[in-house]
Scaffold this active site. Structure first.
Site, mmCIF file in Angstrom:
data_model
loop_
_atom_site.group_PDB
_atom_site.id
_atom_site.type_symbol
_atom_site.label_atom_id
_atom_site.label_comp_id
_atom_site.label_asym_id
_atom_site.label_seq_id
_atom_site.Cartn_x
_atom_site.Cartn_y
_atom_site.Cartn_z
ATOM 1 N N GLY A 47 89.769 42.090 25.805
ATOM 2 C CA GLY A 47 88.608 42.170 24.612
ATOM 3 C C GLY A 47 87.973 40.805 24.911
ATOM 4 O O GLY A 47 87.049 40.931 23.863
ATOM 5 N N ILE B 25 86.680 55.199 35.205
ATOM 6 C CA ILE B 25 84.677 56.187 35.560
ATOM 7 C C ILE B 25 84.824 57.333 35.058
ATOM 8 O O ILE B 25 85.364 58.653 34.632
ATOM 9 C CB ILE B 25 85.085 56.542 37.318
ATOM 10 C CG1 ILE B 25 85.184 55.717 38.302
ATOM 11 C CG2 ILE B 25 83.907 56.958 37.456
ATOM 12 C CD1 ILE B 25 86.101 56.458 39.798
ATOM 13 N N ASN C 130 77.137 48.472 31.654
ATOM 14 C CA ASN C 130 78.662 48.264 32.943
ATOM 15 C C ASN C 130 78.275 46.265 32.553
ATOM 16 O O ASN C 130 77.153 46.105 33.632
ATOM 17 C CB ASN C 130 78.361 48.774 33.351
ATOM 18 C CG ASN C 130 80.505 48.349 34.142
ATOM 19 O OD1 ASN C 130 80.887 48.440 33.267
ATOM 20 N ND2 ASN C 130 80.268 48.672 35.377
ATOM 21 N N HIS D 267 80.304 44.552 35.501
ATOM 22 C CA HIS D 267 80.547 44.027 36.734
ATOM 23 C C HIS D 267 80.974 43.044 37.495
ATOM 24 O O HIS D 267 79.837 42.224 37.873
ATOM 25 C CB HIS D 267 80.163 45.634 37.942
ATOM 26 C CG HIS D 267 81.038 45.988 38.892
ATOM 27 N ND1 HIS D 267 82.439 45.735 38.875
ATOM 28 C CD2 HIS D 267 81.082 45.676 40.101
ATOM 29 C CE1 HIS D 267 83.329 46.276 40.347
ATOM 30 N NE2 HIS D 267 82.015 45.411 40.942
ATOM 31 N N GLU E 102 81.111 35.962 32.422
ATOM 32 C CA GLU E 102 81.356 36.792 32.155
ATOM 33 C C GLU E 102 80.585 37.340 31.141
ATOM 34 O O GLU E 102 79.726 37.891 30.463
ATOM 35 C CB GLU E 102 82.103 37.944 32.081
ATOM 36 C CG GLU E 102 82.448 38.235 33.951
ATOM 37 C CD GLU E 102 84.323 39.301 33.892
ATOM 38 O OE1 GLU E 102 85.249 39.423 33.330
ATOM 39 O OE2 GLU E 102 84.478 40.253 34.622
HETATM 40 N N1 LIG Z 1 80.140 56.563 36.025
HETATM 41 C C1 LIG Z 1 80.553 55.239 36.029
HETATM 42 N N2 LIG Z 1 81.815 54.930 35.764
HETATM 43 C C2 LIG Z 1 81.489 53.542 35.535
HETATM 44 C C3 LIG Z 1 81.203 53.033 36.149
HETATM 45 C C4 LIG Z 1 80.013 53.521 36.315
HETATM 46 O O1 LIG Z 1 79.087 52.408 36.721
HETATM 47 N N3 LIG Z 1 79.752 54.017 36.261
HETATM 48 N N4 LIG Z 1 81.222 51.862 35.976
HETATM 49 C C5 LIG Z 1 82.680 51.560 35.263
HETATM 50 C C6 LIG Z 1 83.237 50.144 35.514
HETATM 51 N N5 LIG Z 1 84.211 49.492 36.510
HETATM 52 C C7 LIG Z 1 83.515 48.430 37.092
HETATM 53 O O2 LIG Z 1 82.521 47.763 36.825
HETATM 54 C C8 LIG Z 1 84.992 49.948 37.040
HETATM 55 C C9 LIG Z 1 86.452 50.594 36.378
HETATM 56 C C10 LIG Z 1 87.144 51.806 37.012
HETATM 57 C C11 LIG Z 1 86.912 51.774 38.156
HETATM 58 C C12 LIG Z 1 88.369 53.144 38.640
HETATM 59 O O3 LIG Z 1 88.659 52.825 39.609
HETATM 60 N N6 LIG Z 1 88.410 54.082 37.261
HETATM 61 C C13 LIG Z 1 89.845 54.542 37.925
HETATM 62 C C14 LIG Z 1 90.799 54.662 37.128
HETATM 63 C C15 LIG Z 1 91.361 52.633 36.959
HETATM 64 C C16 LIG Z 1 92.939 52.285 35.716
HETATM 65 O O4 LIG Z 1 92.791 53.319 35.360
HETATM 66 O O5 LIG Z 1 93.330 51.342 35.738
HETATM 67 C C17 LIG Z 1 89.468 56.130 37.492
HETATM 68 O O6 LIG Z 1 88.674 55.812 36.559
HETATM 69 O O7 LIG Z 1 90.082 57.105 37.338
HETATM 70 C C18 LIG Z 1 85.709 51.592 39.045
HETATM 71 C C19 LIG Z 1 84.763 51.026 38.572
HETATM 72 C C20 LIG Z 1 83.030 52.443 34.574
HETATM 73 N N7 LIG Z 1 83.211 53.562 34.462
HETATM 74 N N1 LIG Z 2 85.116 47.123 37.306
HETATM 75 C C1 LIG Z 2 85.047 46.076 35.680
HETATM 76 C C2 LIG Z 2 85.753 45.146 35.737
HETATM 77 O O1 LIG Z 2 86.522 45.224 36.708
HETATM 78 N N2 LIG Z 2 85.533 44.807 34.517
HETATM 79 C C3 LIG Z 2 86.720 43.516 34.615
HETATM 80 O O2 LIG Z 2 87.063 44.330 33.073
HETATM 81 C C4 LIG Z 2 87.672 42.315 32.876
HETATM 82 C C5 LIG Z 2 87.495 42.792 31.214
HETATM 83 O O3 LIG Z 2 87.513 41.840 30.254
HETATM 84 P P1 LIG Z 2 87.747 41.735 29.341
HETATM 85 O O4 LIG Z 2 88.470 43.382 28.523
HETATM 86 O O5 LIG Z 2 88.998 40.574 28.546
HETATM 87 O O6 LIG Z 2 86.592 42.272 28.511
HETATM 88 C C6 LIG Z 2 86.446 41.531 33.019
HETATM 89 O O7 LIG Z 2 86.357 40.570 33.526
HETATM 90 C C7 LIG Z 2 86.022 41.932 34.504
HETATM 91 O O8 LIG Z 2 86.212 41.978 35.585
#
Ligand SMILES: Nc1nc2c(c(=O)[nH]1)N[C@@H](CN(C=O)c1ccc(C(=O)N[C@@H](CCC(=O)O)C(=O)O)cc1)CN2
Ligand SMILES: NCC(=O)N[C@@H]1O[C@H](COP(=O)([O-])[O-])[C@@H](O)[C@H]1O
Length: 218
Positions: free
Chosen positions: A16, A112, A130, A132, A201
């Protein structure tokens, strides 16, 4: 247009630190007339839930496990029901004091979302953004920082970056709102790169939120 503050719902999964950047920005006026009215985590142990509680922000832990147990043979159904309920939690203002958000921010939200979430939120005319840790079109998905670091080590990649983008069904493919490049330094550790990226970030998530809210005013 009313003069009421903008309401933010922030979705988290972990430490967070980006949520904290938003909390601090609301308090300092860097995000003027803006308040975080709800923090939702998909992980019970997320320290971000404690950060929110410390800031007197209502929190919800929305757990995927019961949905997977209800539909053990149908992961898609489990995720769809989970996502539909997530939208209801966000849109439900019946519970005392809950406000509908003007903007939803995924701040390290590691789930996702499917159209079961995106459609009701879009129908409510609420934008989702989001954070990223990569540049547009690069390293979509989880583990982006490590993949960039490996590309630096193995392929000589010189830079990566951070973006704030709109959330659409295709993961990390939504329109970029703001981006920042981050140099990959030869020989640096993954932890060193991660530390520099996290610092970027924390500023970019505030700037991306500010620009998005600015767009809502017009
Ligand atoms: N439909 C969308 N959902 C999310 C997006 C997006 O652009 N479109 N952004 C993500 C954030 N993200 C990267 O920025 C991201 C987060 C998680 C995953 C992923 O592979 N998650 C897996 C579970 C992984 C885990 O629990 O550790 C899953 O959901 O099966 C990919 C990208 C937020 N969502
Ligand atoms: N695909 C999304 C992703 O990888 N996000 C990553 O989760 C962290 C959350 O940190 P936080 O919980 O300290 O804010 C962030 O550092 C960001 O890079």
């Amino acid at each position: 247009m009313t003069d009421r503050p903008f309401n933010l719902t922030v979705l988290i999964s972990g430490n967070g630190s980006n949520l904290q950047a938003l909390i601090d920005a609301c308090a300092s006026g860097a995000l003027p007339s803006t308040r975080i009215t709800h923090v939702i985590s998909n992980r019970k142990a997320a320290y971000g839930l404690q950060r929110a509680a410390h800031a007197s922000i209502p929190t919800t832990y929305h757990n995927l496990v019961p949905y997977k147990k209800r539909y053990p043979e149908d992961t898609e159904k489990a995720r769809s029901e989970y996502d539909a309920d997530l939208a209801s939690i966000i849109l439900d203002t019946k519970e005392g004091g809950k406000q509908r958000p003007d903007l939803i921010i995924c701040a390290g939200w590691m789930h996702i979302v499917t159209p079961s979430f995106l459609t009701p939120i879009s129908r409510a005319d609420i934008k989702i953004i989001n954070l990223h840790p990569a540049l547009p079109g690069e390293f979509a998905g989880a583990g982006a920082i490590e993949r960039a670091w490996k590309a630096g080590k193995e392929d000589g990649l010189k830079k990566t970056g951070v973006m704030i983008h709109e959330v659409i069904a295709e993961v990390d493919a939504g329109e970029a709102i703001v981006t920042a490049e981050v140099e990959i330094r030869e020989g640096e550790s993954l932890e060193e790169l991660e530390g520099r990226i996290h610092g970027v970030e924390h500023g970019l998530i505030v700037e991306g939120t500010r620009r998005t809210l600015e767009g809502l005013k017009k």
